[in-house]
Write an enzyme that holds these catalytic residues in place. Structure first.
Site, PDB file in Angstrom:
ATOM      1  N   GLU A  74      -9.747  12.223  12.035  1.00 39.34           N
ATOM      2  CA  GLU A  74      -9.053  11.042  12.568  1.00 39.34           C
ATOM      3  C   GLU A  74      -8.199  11.348  13.794  1.00 39.34           C
ATOM      4  O   GLU A  74      -7.284  12.170  13.744  1.00 39.34           O
ATOM      5  CB  GLU A  74      -8.172  10.427  11.474  1.00 39.34           C
ATOM      6  N   LYS A 133       0.853  -1.188   0.000  1.00 41.88           N
ATOM      7  CA  LYS A 133       0.000   0.000   0.000  1.00 41.88           C
ATOM      8  C   LYS A 133       0.885   1.233   0.000  1.00 41.88           C
ATOM      9  O   LYS A 133       1.932   1.250   0.649  1.00 41.88           O
ATOM     10  CB  LYS A 133      -0.915   0.032   1.231  1.00 41.88           C
TER      11      LYS A 133
END
Length: 431
Positions: A229, A170
């Protein structure tokens, strides 16, 4: 669960539930709401503002500055340097031993952390949803994407090729949007708009030094945004991390909006992306924790513009000397903002992205002399000076990603800042 108390004051050496400063008798809820609104109105460029869903903080002045380590990595030894400055501040009879500020994506630039002269705190901000919104910009502005959309999609394709050929699993690739305005940017109004539109997130403004290549006498920069977040919070021995990974744009149509949320919860690509992040966060926290509760699967959370897969990871520390900043740096950067494996993803970002991130995808927040604190991931943000803003947005690239879909995700994530600036998505972009 991490307590998030409503406190204000400057009582010396008293410990509150959230470990910051003394807690006098709590004012009534309406008084707290009025105080939170006043703190937002009192914000001026150069101050530190940080609002969570339950607490509002305004810090002003500089009592002490956390020094840069020098060398090639400014993050090395940062928790120890912060602890030393906080201890020295307390020994100097400073009654607010709290460090506030921003930590960059990597150690190529210095962290901006200070012990303020004053701190005011209140409960959450409450807004009248029916009140009209005012633009923080004048009527004349230009927008310029860096890189261009076609170049960004080419970078995504390059990342996918790296995954096919090697161990990269990723990588988060970002892009920026440069906004130039004829009139000065009204940072207080921009901050107000961000807080109003994102009541369940982490709204922040942090003073930054001018760019190294800026002309003498250039005005200050401000890191400003509304992150959805939480990287980590610590209160006593209790730890909470709330990573987000896997996203879908909201739709104005309620039926389609719910369909997008349902597809996100069952998307193999997004569930895999989320699992990679959760595993990395849990692995980073376990050495510090006596117990760690990791959910078996994600839940859904939403902002005004995005759906996200979310997991709340809670634990109990082994040692009370472990600070919130130590935990934050042990986790940073998570695969949610960098990739996996971390070193390989970081190398790929440096190769593909045409700019250095600076404080974008770093962390912003506070840590007190007891080690308690709260750190949010620095996303949905911009770096601003008097007449310019540089917005940032990124997307996680994994096997199954497509350049077109990742470009669309970054465009959706730009909406947090664009809507707060009163621009919308149809603003004219200059090539």
């Amino acid at each position: 669960m991490i307590p998030d108390t409503k406190i204000i004051g400057r009582q010396k050496d008293a410990r509150s539930v959230d470990g910051v400063v003394g807690a006098p008798a709590l004012p009534q809820e309406q008084e707290q709401e009025a105080l939170a609104a006043r703190l937002l109105r009192d914000y001026d460029a150069g101050a530190f503002f940080f609002a969570s869903p339950r607490r509002t903080m305004l810090a002003r002045g500089v009592f002490a500055t956390v020094p840069d380590a020098g060398g090639t990595n400014s993050l090395e030894g940062l928790p120890e340097r912060v602890a030393a400055v906080l201890d020295a501040s307390r020994e100097a009879a400073h009654d607010i031993p709290v460090a506030v500020g921003a930590v960059p994506f990597d150690g190529k630039v210095a962290a901006q952390l200070v012990v303020p002269m004053t701190i005011q705190r209140a409960g959450p901000m409450v807004f009248d949803a029916s009140a009209p919104s005012q633009s923080p910009l004048g009527s004349r502005y230009t927008l310029r994407p860096v890189p261009e959309p076609a170049a960004y999609m080419q970078g995504v394709a390059e990342a996918l090729k790296l995954m096919q050929e090697g161990p990269l699993r990723k990588v988060v690739l970002s892009r920026s949007l440069h906004v130039d305005t004829a009139a000065p940017v009204d940072l207080r109004q921009l901050l107000h708009n961000l807080a109003r539109r994102n009541p369940h997130g982490y709204t922040f403004a942090v003073d930054l030094p001018p760019h190294a290549d800026a002309a003498p006498g250039s005005g200050r920069r401000t890191l400003i945004g509304a992150s959805p977040e939480l990287l980590v919070a610590r209160s006593g021995l209790q730890v909470l991390a709330n990573p987000l990974a896997g996203s879908a744009a909201r739709s104005p149509d309620p039926v389609e909006d719910q369909a997008r949320a349902a597809r996100l919860m069952t998307s193999p690509k997004d569930l895999h992306e989320h699992a990679v992040v959760i595993d990395a966060v849990a692995e980073a926290l376990r050495p510090f924790c006596k117990t760690l509760d990791v959910p078996r699967g994600p839940s859904l959370v939403s902002t005004q513009t995005m759906w996200h897969l979310s997991s709340r990871i809670q634990g109990e520390l082994k040692d009370p000397s472990i600070t919130s900043l130590t935990l934050a740096l042990a986790m940073h950067p998570t695969p949610a903002v960098c990739g996996h494996p971390t070193a390989l993803a970081h190398e790929s970002i440096g190769r593909i992205e045409p700019f250095h991130r600076g404080y974008y995808t770093g962390t912003v927040g506070w840590c007190d002399a007891n080690g308690d604190g709260q750190w949010a991931v620095t996303i949905r943000c911009a770096e601003a000076d008097e007449h310019t803003l540089r917005l940032f947005a990124g997307a996680g690239i994994v096997v199954g990603s497509t350049p077109e879909a990742e470009l669309a995700e970054t465009e959706a994530k730009f909406r947090t800042m664009l809507l707060a600036m009163g621009l919308g998505l149809n603003a004219e972009v200059q090539p």
